[in-house]
Design a protein around this motif. Structure first.
Motif, PDB file in Angstrom:
ATOM      1  N   ILE A   1       0.964  -1.123   0.009  1.00 54.37           N
ATOM      2  CA  ILE A   1      -0.086  -0.050   0.002  1.00 54.37           C
ATOM      3  C   ILE A   1       0.664   1.105  -0.048  1.00 54.37           C
ATOM      4  O   ILE A   1       1.754   1.444   0.827  1.00 54.37           O
ATOM      5  N   GLU A   2       0.558   2.165  -1.037  1.00 52.93           N
ATOM      6  CA  GLU A   2       1.273   3.406  -0.945  1.00 52.93           C
ATOM      7  C   GLU A   2       0.390   4.607  -0.873  1.00 52.93           C
ATOM      8  O   GLU A   2      -0.594   4.476  -1.738  1.00 52.93           O
ATOM      9  N   ASP A   3       0.384   5.569  -0.007  1.00 50.21           N
ATOM     10  CA  ASP A   3      -0.153   6.632  -0.082  1.00 50.21           C
ATOM     11  C   ASP A   3       0.679   7.708   0.565  1.00 50.21           C
ATOM     12  O   ASP A   3       1.691   7.661   0.892  1.00 50.21           O
ATOM     13  N   LYS A   4       0.196   8.917   0.886  1.00 46.00           N
ATOM     14  CA  LYS A   4       0.862  10.158   1.127  1.00 46.00           C
ATOM     15  C   LYS A   4       0.234  10.600   2.516  1.00 46.00           C
ATOM     16  O   LYS A   4       0.257  11.613   2.830  1.00 46.00           O
ATOM     17  N   ARG A   5      -0.414   9.741   3.243  1.00 43.97           N
ATOM     18  CA  ARG A   5      -0.913  10.150   4.367  1.00 43.97           C
ATOM     19  C   ARG A   5       0.339  10.540   5.477  1.00 43.97           C
ATOM     20  O   ARG A   5       1.091   9.692   5.705  1.00 43.97           O
ATOM     21  N   PRO A   6      -0.109  11.731   6.245  1.00 42.27           N
ATOM     22  CA  PRO A   6       0.996  12.152   7.271  1.00 42.27           C
ATOM     23  C   PRO A   6       1.159  10.929   8.383  1.00 42.27           C
ATOM     24  O   PRO A   6       0.236  10.420   8.661  1.00 42.27           O
TER      25      PRO A   6
ATOM     26  N   MET B   1       6.831  13.984   4.360  1.00 45.82           N
ATOM     27  CA  MET B   1       6.041  13.462   3.325  1.00 45.82           C
ATOM     28  C   MET B   1       5.366  14.391   2.348  1.00 45.82           C
ATOM     29  O   MET B   1       5.252  15.674   2.998  1.00 45.82           O
ATOM     30  N   PRO B   2       5.210  14.439   1.134  1.00 48.02           N
ATOM     31  CA  PRO B   2       4.361  15.249   0.090  1.00 48.02           C
ATOM     32  C   PRO B   2       3.355  15.246   0.682  1.00 48.02           C
ATOM     33  O   PRO B   2       2.455  14.644   1.206  1.00 48.02           O
ATOM     34  N   GLU B   3       2.534  16.493  -0.004  1.00 51.45           N
ATOM     35  CA  GLU B   3       1.157  16.959   0.478  1.00 51.45           C
ATOM     36  C   GLU B   3       0.412  15.753   0.093  1.00 51.45           C
ATOM     37  O   GLU B   3       0.268  15.086  -0.907  1.00 51.45           O
ATOM     38  N   ASP B   4      -0.641  15.452   1.208  1.00 56.16           N
ATOM     39  CA  ASP B   4      -1.523  14.293   1.009  1.00 56.16           C
ATOM     40  C   ASP B   4      -2.623  14.668  -0.159  1.00 56.16           C
ATOM     41  O   ASP B   4      -3.159  15.697   0.089  1.00 56.16           O
ATOM     42  N   ASP B   5      -2.576  13.751  -1.135  1.00 60.97           N
ATOM     43  CA  ASP B   5      -3.476  13.953  -2.276  1.00 60.97           C
ATOM     44  C   ASP B   5      -4.728  13.234  -1.860  1.00 60.97           C
ATOM     45  O   ASP B   5      -5.597  12.800  -2.892  1.00 60.97           O
ATOM     46  N   GLN B   6      -4.727  12.482  -0.918  1.00 62.53           N
ATOM     47  CA  GLN B   6      -5.948  11.497  -0.537  1.00 62.53           C
ATOM     48  C   GLN B   6      -6.267  10.151  -1.581  1.00 62.53           C
ATOM     49  O   GLN B   6      -7.189   9.527  -1.543  1.00 62.53           O
ATOM     50  N   LEU B   7      -5.046  10.094  -2.406  1.00 66.68           N
ATOM     51  CA  LEU B   7      -4.873   8.723  -3.257  1.00 66.68           C
ATOM     52  C   LEU B   7      -4.264   7.698  -2.514  1.00 66.68           C
ATOM     53  O   LEU B   7      -3.446   8.133  -1.620  1.00 66.68           O
ATOM     54  N   ALA B   8      -4.341   6.659  -3.130  1.00 63.53           N
ATOM     55  CA  ALA B   8      -3.635   5.381  -3.050  1.00 63.53           C
ATOM     56  C   ALA B   8      -3.210   4.542  -3.971  1.00 63.53           C
ATOM     57  O   ALA B   8      -4.104   4.371  -4.773  1.00 63.53           O
ATOM     58  N   ARG B   9      -2.333   3.648  -3.721  1.00 68.52           N
ATOM     59  CA  ARG B   9      -1.854   2.694  -4.678  1.00 68.52           C
ATOM     60  C   ARG B   9      -1.704   1.259  -3.939  1.00 68.52           C
ATOM     61  O   ARG B   9      -1.043   1.238  -3.121  1.00 68.52           O
ATOM     62  N   ILE B  10      -2.799   0.078  -4.399  1.00 64.54           N
ATOM     63  CA  ILE B  10      -2.717  -1.034  -3.770  1.00 64.54           C
ATOM     64  C   ILE B  10      -2.148  -2.009  -4.915  1.00 64.54           C
ATOM     65  O   ILE B  10      -2.540  -2.118  -5.771  1.00 64.54           O
ATOM     66  N   SER B  11      -0.890  -2.715  -4.620  1.00 66.46           N
ATOM     67  CA  SER B  11      -0.311  -3.713  -5.348  1.00 66.46           C
ATOM     68  C   SER B  11      -0.461  -5.017  -4.886  1.00 66.46           C
ATOM     69  O   SER B  11      -0.282  -5.304  -3.670  1.00 66.46           O
ATOM     70  N   PHE B  12      -0.527  -6.045  -5.756  1.00 69.34           N
ATOM     71  CA  PHE B  12      -0.439  -7.627  -5.694  1.00 69.34           C
ATOM     72  C   PHE B  12       0.384  -8.147  -6.742  1.00 69.34           C
ATOM     73  O   PHE B  12       0.593  -7.623  -7.879  1.00 69.34           O
ATOM     74  N   TYR B  13       0.964  -9.299  -6.456  1.00 71.86           N
ATOM     75  CA  TYR B  13       1.651  -9.998  -7.349  1.00 71.86           C
ATOM     76  C   TYR B  13       0.917 -11.491  -7.815  1.00 71.86           C
ATOM     77  O   TYR B  13       0.370 -12.041  -6.840  1.00 71.86           O
TER      78      TYR B  13
END
Length: 317
Positions: free
Chosen positions: A32-37, A54-66
């Motif tokens: 899980i990647e996000d910019k939450r403080p 941390m960079p400014e929180d844009d409320q977005l996230a990336r969830i990766s699986f293999y």
């Protein structure tokens, strides 16, 4: 060997909901990647006194699986897309698009072990197999649980809530039905607490080896913990194997699936039996309450931990 990496583009608020839905498909290892403080207090000193910028929180996230390149990619992705569309009906999941990349085989499958160490769930000490069970002399129970590819180690709030509910309501000799058994941790705790027998169901083939290994590591007789792979909601064969007359049905699954499970829970419980649910994200509990009322359950209580809830109910005699 090549591994295919898939990344879901979503919102930070939908992280736990999507992660839980992926676990139901059988995908439990995610990034899980996000910019939450970073909240220093909430992370219990994880970063010491130095909080990373941390960079400014844009409320977005990336969830990766293999996925293994030898797997049927489209079959798994079809289930993932279907799950995302179901979630989109009641939650903001952002774009929900899925991107793809390829990575070479390396030891990332085992590298995560350096971050998973022993921990407590109340007075239960949970230790992975690669660590020595030291310092457990004051623990009420010591369990050896490896997450592997099956959901459920006790670290997540939903599993903790389910463990607490079981320990509160279980009587010695009880017969337990564990729907969505995952690693088998709930059934193992129940047997250690004096349950007479556990029957587990799960839709993910990966749990088979995980449960067998966890039973062996915790000196549980496999005759005391039976399990089958199958969907108890729709599969008649699974329903027949599970049978009826249980003292407790426990299920740690997201609210939307608990709604469908509730009918089966009522059918399999004896009169006065208990239905213990967990995995309910705050704000989604009303649909579970409605399902319980529709089946004639009596709600006994609701417990919260973080953003998650568990509800205990009784089948009226």
């Amino acid at each position: 060997m090549e591994w295919i990496k898939y990344t879901i583009n979503t919102t930070a608020d939908a992280e736990e909901l999507i992660t839980a839905s992926l676990s139901e498909i059988g995908i439990s290892g995610v990034e899980i990647e996000d910019k939450r403080p970073v909240d220093a207090a909430a992370n219990a000193g994880l970063f010491g006194e130095v909080i990373p910028e941390m960079p400014e929180d844009d409320q977005l996230a990336r969830i990766s699986f293999y996925l293994d390149s030898a797997e049927d990619q489209e079959a798994v992705l079809s289930r993932v897309r279907e799950s995302l569309e179901e979630l989109r009906a009641f939650a903001d999941i952002g774009s929900g698009t899925i991107s793809r990349s390829v990575t070479k085989d390396e030891d990332w499958i085992n590298n995560w072990k350096q971050y998973f160490h022993h921990f407590y769930v109340d007075d239960i000490l949970i230790v992975p197999s690669w660590e020595a069970a030291e310092g457990g002399e004051n623990a009420a129970m010591v369990l050896s649980i490896d997450p592997g590819t099956a959901f459920g180690t006790g670290k997540h709030e939903t599993t903790r809530l389910a463990i607490r509910a079981l320990r509160h309501y279980l009587n010695k000799g009880d017969r337990i039905l564990d729907i969505g058994t995952g690693s088998g941790i709930l059934g193992i705790v129940a047997l250690k607490e004096g349950a007479g027998h556990v029957f587990g169901t799960d839709i993910d083939d990966n749990v088979t080896e995980a449960i067998r290994e966890n039973l062996e590591k915790n000196d549980i007789d496999p005759r005391d913990f039976e399990f089958v792979i199958g969907n108890i909601i729709s599969d008649k064969a699974t329903q027949e194997k599970a049978g009826e007359g249980y003292d407790i049905v426990v299920s740690n699954i997201i609210a939307e699936i608990l709604v469908d499970i509730t009918k089966q829970a009522y059918r399999t419980l004896k009169d006065g039996g208990l239905y213990l649910t967990s995995g309910i994200l705050k704000g989604h509990e009303d649909i579970v309450y409605r399902a319980l009322a529709d089946e004639g359950f009596e709600v006994l209580g609701c417990e919260a931990l973080g953003d998650w809830l568990s509800i205990a109910a009784r089948k009226k005699a």
